[in-house]
Design a protein around this motif. Structure first.
Motif, PDB file in Angstrom:
ATOM      1  N   LEU A 127       0.825  -1.213   0.000  1.00  0.00           N
ATOM      2  CA  LEU A 127       0.000   0.000   0.000  1.00  0.00           C
ATOM      3  C   LEU A 127       0.857   1.260   0.000  1.00  0.00           C
ATOM      4  O   LEU A 127       0.447   2.294  -0.528  1.00  0.00           O
ATOM      5  N   ARG A 128       2.044   1.172   0.591  1.00  0.00           N
ATOM      6  CA  ARG A 128       2.944   2.327   0.621  1.00  0.00           C
ATOM      7  C   ARG A 128       3.748   2.473  -0.672  1.00  0.00           C
ATOM      8  O   ARG A 128       4.469   3.453  -0.839  1.00  0.00           O
ATOM      9  N   SER A 129       3.637   1.477  -1.540  1.00  0.00           N
ATOM     10  CA  SER A 129       4.437   1.503  -2.768  1.00  0.00           C
ATOM     11  C   SER A 129       3.948   2.547  -3.764  1.00  0.00           C
ATOM     12  O   SER A 129       4.668   2.907  -4.704  1.00  0.00           O
ATOM     13  N   GLY A 130       2.720   3.020  -3.600  1.00  0.00           N
ATOM     14  CA  GLY A 130       2.165   4.010  -4.520  1.00  0.00           C
ATOM     15  C   GLY A 130       1.424   3.400  -5.684  1.00  0.00           C
ATOM     16  O   GLY A 130       0.762   4.107  -6.454  1.00  0.00           O
ATOM     17  N   ALA A 131       1.470   2.075  -5.855  1.00  0.00           N
ATOM     18  CA  ALA A 131       0.767   1.412  -6.955  1.00  0.00           C
ATOM     19  C   ALA A 131      -0.728   1.352  -6.663  1.00  0.00           C
ATOM     20  O   ALA A 131      -1.139   0.974  -5.561  1.00  0.00           O
ATOM     21  N   ALA A 132      -1.541   1.724  -7.635  1.00  0.00           N
ATOM     22  CA  ALA A 132      -2.989   1.696  -7.438  1.00  0.00           C
ATOM     23  C   ALA A 132      -3.492   0.265  -7.300  1.00  0.00           C
ATOM     24  O   ALA A 132      -4.400  -0.009  -6.505  1.00  0.00           O
ATOM     25  N   GLU A 133      -2.923  -0.630  -8.073  1.00  0.00           N
ATOM     26  CA  GLU A 133      -3.287  -2.051  -8.017  1.00  0.00           C
ATOM     27  C   GLU A 133      -1.992  -2.854  -7.899  1.00  0.00           C
ATOM     28  O   GLU A 133      -1.448  -3.342  -8.891  1.00  0.00           O
ATOM     29  N   PRO A 134      -1.482  -3.007  -6.671  1.00  0.00           N
ATOM     30  CA  PRO A 134      -0.175  -3.657  -6.483  1.00  0.00           C
ATOM     31  C   PRO A 134      -0.139  -5.079  -7.033  1.00  0.00           C
ATOM     32  O   PRO A 134      -1.111  -5.843  -6.928  1.00  0.00           O
ATOM     33  N   ARG A 135       1.002  -5.399  -7.619  1.00  0.00           N
ATOM     34  CA  ARG A 135       1.268  -6.773  -8.061  1.00  0.00           C
ATOM     35  C   ARG A 135       2.237  -7.387  -7.049  1.00  0.00           C
ATOM     36  O   ARG A 135       3.347  -6.874  -6.856  1.00  0.00           O
ATOM     37  N   ILE A 136       1.781  -8.453  -6.421  1.00  0.00           N
ATOM     38  CA  ILE A 136       2.546  -9.079  -5.335  1.00  0.00           C
ATOM     39  C   ILE A 136       2.850 -10.524  -5.715  1.00  0.00           C
ATOM     40  O   ILE A 136       1.950 -11.271  -6.109  1.00  0.00           O
ATOM     41  N   LEU A 137       4.104 -10.904  -5.577  1.00  0.00           N
ATOM     42  CA  LEU A 137       4.521 -12.277  -5.861  1.00  0.00           C
ATOM     43  C   LEU A 137       4.847 -12.992  -4.553  1.00  0.00           C
ATOM     44  O   LEU A 137       5.682 -12.520  -3.781  1.00  0.00           O
ATOM     45  N   ASP A 138       4.177 -14.100  -4.311  1.00  0.00           N
ATOM     46  CA  ASP A 138       4.506 -14.990  -3.189  1.00  0.00           C
ATOM     47  C   ASP A 138       5.391 -16.082  -3.770  1.00  0.00           C
ATOM     48  O   ASP A 138       4.907 -16.994  -4.443  1.00  0.00           O
ATOM     49  N   PHE A 139       6.689 -15.980  -3.520  1.00  0.00           N
ATOM     50  CA  PHE A 139       7.678 -16.771  -4.261  1.00  0.00           C
ATOM     51  C   PHE A 139       7.804 -18.214  -3.745  1.00  0.00           C
ATOM     52  O   PHE A 139       8.173 -19.098  -4.505  1.00  0.00           O
ATOM     53  N   CYS A 140       7.548 -18.439  -2.465  1.00  0.00           N
ATOM     54  CA  CYS A 140       7.556 -19.806  -1.897  1.00  0.00           C
ATOM     55  C   CYS A 140       6.172 -20.036  -1.298  1.00  0.00           C
ATOM     56  O   CYS A 140       5.998 -20.094  -0.083  1.00  0.00           O
ATOM     57  N   ALA A 141       5.172 -20.132  -2.169  1.00  0.00           N
ATOM     58  CA  ALA A 141       3.787 -19.926  -1.750  1.00  0.00           C
ATOM     59  C   ALA A 141       3.114 -21.115  -1.079  1.00  0.00           C
ATOM     60  O   ALA A 141       2.121 -20.927  -0.364  1.00  0.00           O
ATOM     61  N   ALA A 142       3.590 -22.328  -1.307  1.00  0.00           N
ATOM     62  CA  ALA A 142       2.864 -23.492  -0.798  1.00  0.00           C
ATOM     63  C   ALA A 142       2.665 -23.416   0.716  1.00  0.00           C
ATOM     64  O   ALA A 142       3.579 -22.990   1.433  1.00  0.00           O
ATOM     65  N   PRO A 143       1.481 -23.775   1.227  1.00  0.00           N
ATOM     66  CA  PRO A 143       0.305 -24.263   0.484  1.00  0.00           C
ATOM     67  C   PRO A 143      -0.622 -23.164  -0.013  1.00  0.00           C
ATOM     68  O   PRO A 143      -1.685 -23.445  -0.561  1.00  0.00           O
ATOM     69  N   GLY A 144      -0.252 -21.897   0.184  1.00  0.00           N
ATOM     70  CA  GLY A 144      -1.057 -20.793  -0.324  1.00  0.00           C
ATOM     71  C   GLY A 144      -1.759 -19.969   0.741  1.00  0.00           C
ATOM     72  O   GLY A 144      -2.492 -19.029   0.420  1.00  0.00           O
ATOM     73  N   THR A 145      -1.521 -20.283   2.010  1.00  0.00           N
ATOM     74  CA  THR A 145      -2.209 -19.572   3.097  1.00  0.00           C
ATOM     75  C   THR A 145      -1.877 -18.097   3.100  1.00  0.00           C
ATOM     76  O   THR A 145      -2.766 -17.247   3.240  1.00  0.00           O
ATOM     77  N   LYS A 146      -0.588 -17.750   2.969  1.00  0.00           N
ATOM     78  CA  LYS A 146      -0.207 -16.333   2.980  1.00  0.00           C
ATOM     79  C   LYS A 146      -0.707 -15.618   1.731  1.00  0.00           C
ATOM     80  O   LYS A 146      -1.104 -14.448   1.792  1.00  0.00           O
ATOM     81  N   SER A 147      -0.686 -16.278   0.588  1.00  0.00           N
ATOM     82  CA  SER A 147      -1.194 -15.653  -0.638  1.00  0.00           C
ATOM     83  C   SER A 147      -2.635 -15.203  -0.444  1.00  0.00           C
ATOM     84  O   SER A 147      -3.010 -14.076  -0.792  1.00  0.00           O
ATOM     85  N   CYS A 148      -3.445 -16.073   0.136  1.00  0.00           N
ATOM     86  CA  CYS A 148      -4.857 -15.741   0.358  1.00  0.00           C
ATOM     87  C   CYS A 148      -5.005 -14.669   1.425  1.00  0.00           C
ATOM     88  O   CYS A 148      -5.867 -13.780   1.305  1.00  0.00           O
ATOM     89  N   ALA A 149      -4.176 -14.719   2.470  1.00  0.00           N
ATOM     90  CA  ALA A 149      -4.248 -13.706   3.528  1.00  0.00           C
ATOM     91  C   ALA A 149      -3.930 -12.323   2.970  1.00  0.00           C
ATOM     92  O   ALA A 149      -4.577 -11.325   3.309  1.00  0.00           O
TER      93      ALA A 149
END
Length: 555
Positions: free
Chosen positions: A368-390
């Protein structure tokens, strides 16, 4: 009726141990502990994807019992072995099936006070009989009946804190006091009995955190039977050997390390490094957290009312407390059927620890502080996906891309996205990247504003929840993890846009896996290290871990 009353409830009329049918839960726990005892500790797991534990075909009550017994036994292996070996006159019970029966029986007697002693002993004896015949049954019966007479851990092993009152054990030994042979053996090592019922726990009103600047407070029988069914002391289990080997680090006394390692059932290497890094008071608080029964920590969906969700769970019989993180509830007991509840199916909450919730919230704050209106976020070690969804839940305008080097570990992500309703204008707010090629292709469209690297680690911050991990710890492994973490994070940094940020996180509380990796990464990339800190685990509240923020140079 037993008119004479001469036989124990745990014995038949002939004085032999009673035969008892073993519950499915205890049998499943025994089976998996037997397998774990003979496995390579560096790879051993209580369950795998191919052979899940507890078995799925068990009734819910037996599944819960099996998990509690098996995980508790592995967690307290060194403590239990110290007591059992003492009762067996310095020898380790054999074969492994008998050893496992004694371990799960001893754990239930000493750490599960709500379970009745008579069923614990009788069913453990039946398992011992299956493993080692009638002789093994008599041996187990003798040992476990003795433990059943006093189910306080302090009756068999002295708390390390007793040393603060001087060499009380020496005085007790000189005066002939002591309730058992285990007590006598403990006294010879400088221990004595205490009256408390659990390891000393200090209530901590604030979370213990360590920043790069240092520690700050910001916010654990007949001789023939013994000889036949016990090996010599050199045949002790690998877990016992790892914990009981005296170690000294930076002037930390080896005898203190040994006593703490036995009491808290931890590898001596780990105890020595925590004493050196944190001091005794904090080290014992961390060790206590590693032995605590983990709570079920819930992350509430943003639109859910905390009070209403808590009321719904309480009406179903749960004991619910407010957690330390935002939108966080702790369910103490029972919690076996949470994922089967209507509230879970409807996406009202997810299972996630408070420390991990805070990491996800930190990623959102950075985005949110990056200034991007629609931030693109990469979860690089995402399994099982809990943080991605959070992250997607908490950052409505963002798109989160989930990538893992093992794509099959993200197989459940699509169902989780659907459960949580993470869709916007027919577009998924969490998108799964099928492989490296898909990641590279997406990065060519546009680099990412924030990349999260939740790196594989030694798990020393989550030992209460991942009970086998403590027996895999060693200093050489720590060095290997740090090298792998650096490589993964350096690779992930390629996908951060100029002026963007990389958030590096672990479930470890070791400096080598956190600040040191972050510092090395910043120097290697020429980036600014914005912050780096570790959160220590707290019994009954949260896991531990580390997190750092690095900023790429602006264009």
């Amino acid at each position: 009726m037993n008119g004479g009353g001469e036989n124990s409830p745990l014995e038949g009329r002939d004085g032999e141990p009673r035969r008892s049918k073993v519950s499915e839960g205890r049998r499943a726990a025994w089976d998996v502990v037997c397998a774990w005892l003979v496995a390579d500790r560096a790879r051993a797991r209580l369950g795998t994807k191919k052979r899940p534990f507890p078995p799925r075909d068990l009734p819910p009550r037996d599944r819960a019992l099996a998990r509690e017994i098996a995980e508790g036994t592995v967690q307290r292996l060194a403590t239990l072995d110290a007591i059992l070996i003492d009762l067996a006159r310095g020898r380790t019970p054999r074969p492994h099936g008998l050893h496992a029966a004694l371990l799960i029986g001893a754990w239930q007697l000493l750490f599960a006070p709500d379970l009745p002693a008579h069923s614990i002993v009788s069913e453990s004896v039946t398992l011992a009989r299956r493993a080692a015949g009638e002789g093994g049954a008599r041996f187990a019966n003798a040992v476990l009946r003795k433990l059943a007479k006093d189910r306080r851990l302090e009756a068999w092993l002295e708390p390390p804190s007793a040393r603060a009152n001087g060499d009380r054990a020496e005085r007790n030994r000189a005066s002939g006091r002591g309730s058992s042979s285990a007590n006598a053996s403990a006294a010879s090592a400088g221990m004595s009995a205490d009256t408390s019922t659990s390891p000393p726990v200090e209530e901590s009103p604030a979370t213990s955190r360590i920043s790069s600047a240092g520690m700050s407070t910001a916010t654990t029988s007949p001789e023939s039977i013994v000889d036949r069914f016990a090996g010599t002391s050199s045949e002790s289990s690998a877990g016992m050997s790892a914990s009981m080997t005296p170690a000294s680090r930076d002037g930390v006394p080896a005898d203190l390390v040994q006593r703490l390692a036995t009491w808290y059932s931890l590898p001596s290497e780990l105890v020595a490094r925590w004493l050196s890094a944190f001091g005794r008071e904090t080290a014992e608080r961390v060790a206590t957290a590693c032995c605590a029964r983990p709570m079920s920590s819930l992350r509430l969906a943003p639109e859910q009312d905390e009070g209403l969700v808590a009321q719904t769970l309480e009406s179903a019989g749960c004991v619910v407390d407010r957690g330390p993180a935002p939108r966080n509830l702790l369910v103490r007991r029972p919690h076996a059927s949470l994922i089967e509840s209507d509230a879970f199916s409807s996406g009202h909450f997810s299972i996630q620890d408070a420390t991990q919730i805070e990491v996800a919230d930190l990623v959102v704050d950075v985005a949110l502080r990056s200034g991007a209106a629609e931030p693109r976020i990469l979860d690089f070690c995402a399994a099982p996906g809990t943080k991605s969804c959070a992250i997607a839940e908490a950052c409505a305008g963002a798109t989160v891309f989930a990538y893992d080097t093992n794509p099959s570990r993200l197989d459940g992500l699509d169902a989780e996205v659907e459960r949580l309703g993470l869709e916007c204008d027919r577009s998924l707010r969490v998108r799964r990247l099928a492989d490296r090629a898909a990641l590279e292709e997406e990065a060519l469209r546009a680099p990412f504003d924030v990349v999260l690297v939740d790196a594989p680690c030694s798990n020393t911050g989550v030992l209460a929840r991942r009970v086998e991990a403590r027996w895999r710890f060693d200093e050489a492994g720590l060095e290997r993890y740090a090298a792998t973490q650096f490589e993964i994070a350096a690779d992930a940094a390629r996908f951060v846009r100029p002026g963007g940020h990389l958030v590096y996180a672990t479930c470890s509380i070791e400096i080598e896996e956190n600040e040191r990796v972050a510092e090395r990464l910043a120097a290697h990339l020429g980036w600014r290290l914005v912050s780096s800190e570790r959160t220590l685990p707290e019994a009954g509240l949260r896991d531990g871990g580390g997190v750092a923020i690095l900023e790429a140079p602006a264009p």
